[in-house]
Design a protein around this motif. Sequence first.
Motif, PDB file in Angstrom:
ATOM      1  N   THR A 125       0.810  -1.202   0.018  1.00  0.00           N
ATOM      2  CA  THR A 125       0.206   0.260   0.015  1.00  0.00           C
ATOM      3  C   THR A 125       0.769   1.202   0.024  1.00  0.00           C
ATOM      4  O   THR A 125       2.015   1.202   0.361  1.00  0.00           O
ATOM      5  N   GLY A 126       0.386   2.313  -0.360  1.00  0.00           N
ATOM      6  CA  GLY A 126       0.985   3.678  -0.536  1.00  0.00           C
ATOM      7  C   GLY A 126       0.282   4.725  -0.427  1.00  0.00           C
ATOM      8  O   GLY A 126      -1.147   4.688  -0.724  1.00  0.00           O
ATOM      9  N   SER A 127       0.713   5.840  -0.544  1.00  0.00           N
ATOM     10  CA  SER A 127      -0.155   7.083  -1.040  1.00  0.00           C
ATOM     11  C   SER A 127       0.573   8.198  -1.666  1.00  0.00           C
ATOM     12  O   SER A 127       1.794   8.122  -1.652  1.00  0.00           O
ATOM     13  N   TYR A 128       0.026   9.223  -2.231  1.00  0.00           N
ATOM     14  CA  TYR A 128       0.574  10.116  -2.693  1.00  0.00           C
ATOM     15  C   TYR A 128      -0.431  11.378  -2.998  1.00  0.00           C
ATOM     16  O   TYR A 128      -1.586  11.143  -2.850  1.00  0.00           O
ATOM     17  N   THR A 129       0.050  12.617  -3.134  1.00  0.00           N
ATOM     18  CA  THR A 129      -0.698  13.752  -3.208  1.00  0.00           C
ATOM     19  C   THR A 129      -1.012  14.179  -4.877  1.00  0.00           C
ATOM     20  O   THR A 129       0.142  14.282  -5.372  1.00  0.00           O
ATOM     21  N   ASN A 130      -1.996  13.968  -5.185  1.00  0.00           N
ATOM     22  CA  ASN A 130      -2.221  14.484  -6.709  1.00  0.00           C
ATOM     23  C   ASN A 130      -2.200  15.949  -7.089  1.00  0.00           C
ATOM     24  O   ASN A 130      -1.762  16.742  -6.246  1.00  0.00           O
ATOM     25  N   LYS A 146      -5.033  13.592  -1.236  1.00  0.00           N
ATOM     26  CA  LYS A 146      -4.256  12.610  -1.027  1.00  0.00           C
ATOM     27  C   LYS A 146      -4.893  11.119  -1.689  1.00  0.00           C
ATOM     28  O   LYS A 146      -5.990  10.857  -1.559  1.00  0.00           O
ATOM     29  N   VAL A 147      -4.172  10.450  -2.459  1.00  0.00           N
ATOM     30  CA  VAL A 147      -4.767   9.304  -3.168  1.00  0.00           C
ATOM     31  C   VAL A 147      -3.723   8.162  -2.497  1.00  0.00           C
ATOM     32  O   VAL A 147      -2.825   7.927  -2.479  1.00  0.00           O
ATOM     33  N   TYR A 148      -4.854   7.027  -2.208  1.00  0.00           N
ATOM     34  CA  TYR A 148      -4.282   5.778  -1.573  1.00  0.00           C
ATOM     35  C   TYR A 148      -4.112   4.920  -2.617  1.00  0.00           C
ATOM     36  O   TYR A 148      -5.102   4.500  -3.621  1.00  0.00           O
ATOM     37  N   THR A 149      -3.188   4.044  -2.656  1.00  0.00           N
ATOM     38  CA  THR A 149      -2.964   2.833  -3.544  1.00  0.00           C
ATOM     39  C   THR A 149      -2.593   1.542  -2.995  1.00  0.00           C
ATOM     40  O   THR A 149      -2.087   1.552  -1.705  1.00  0.00           O
ATOM     41  N   THR A 150      -3.151   0.582  -3.771  1.00  0.00           N
ATOM     42  CA  THR A 150      -2.813  -0.684  -3.175  1.00  0.00           C
ATOM     43  C   THR A 150      -2.700  -1.564  -4.601  1.00  0.00           C
ATOM     44  O   THR A 150      -3.266  -1.638  -5.613  1.00  0.00           O
ATOM     45  N   GLU A 151      -1.449  -2.473  -4.488  1.00  0.00           N
ATOM     46  CA  GLU A 151      -1.223  -3.128  -5.609  1.00  0.00           C
ATOM     47  C   GLU A 151      -0.302  -4.563  -5.213  1.00  0.00           C
ATOM     48  O   GLU A 151       0.009  -4.592  -3.928  1.00  0.00           O
TER      49      GLU A 151
END
Length: 147
Positions: free
Chosen positions: A79-84, A89-94
């Motif tokens: 999981t991670g996150s970044y600011t668009n 804030k956008v959260y990611t899962t891969e």
Amino acid sequence: MNKVVLVGRLTRDPEVRYSQGEHATAVARYTLAVDRRFRRDNEPTADFIPCVVFGRSGEFAEKYFRQGMRVSVSGRIQTGSYTNKDGMKVYTTEVIVEEQEFAESRAESEANRNSYSQPASSSSPSVDAGDGFMNIPDGIDEELPFT
């Protein structure tokens, strides 16, 4: 323990980029459509899982994996996150893929290449038909670690 095993169909051909620097590394990304075991109102449902694979395995995915193909992967969830650009804030899962392999025979793959929405017929040979081994794709001989 962080371990995931998935079997699904590729939603599109893998997208591959190479890292910068002296030792460029392949980074392949693809999405697996994984059917859910239970259905609501007998409607098929699926989860769309983003996957990332590095190095020679990424090059393999680029060369041999195609949209609609059924594959099996194992790896770990990250999981991670970044600011668009809008400041949100956008959260990611891969899934970071550690192992990947074909989950259908070549005949099933070719049949599915013509129609992604129709399941392979029950008369098609399965992955473990006969001797229990998968067919090796043409042209891969030079990449095998044994002769």
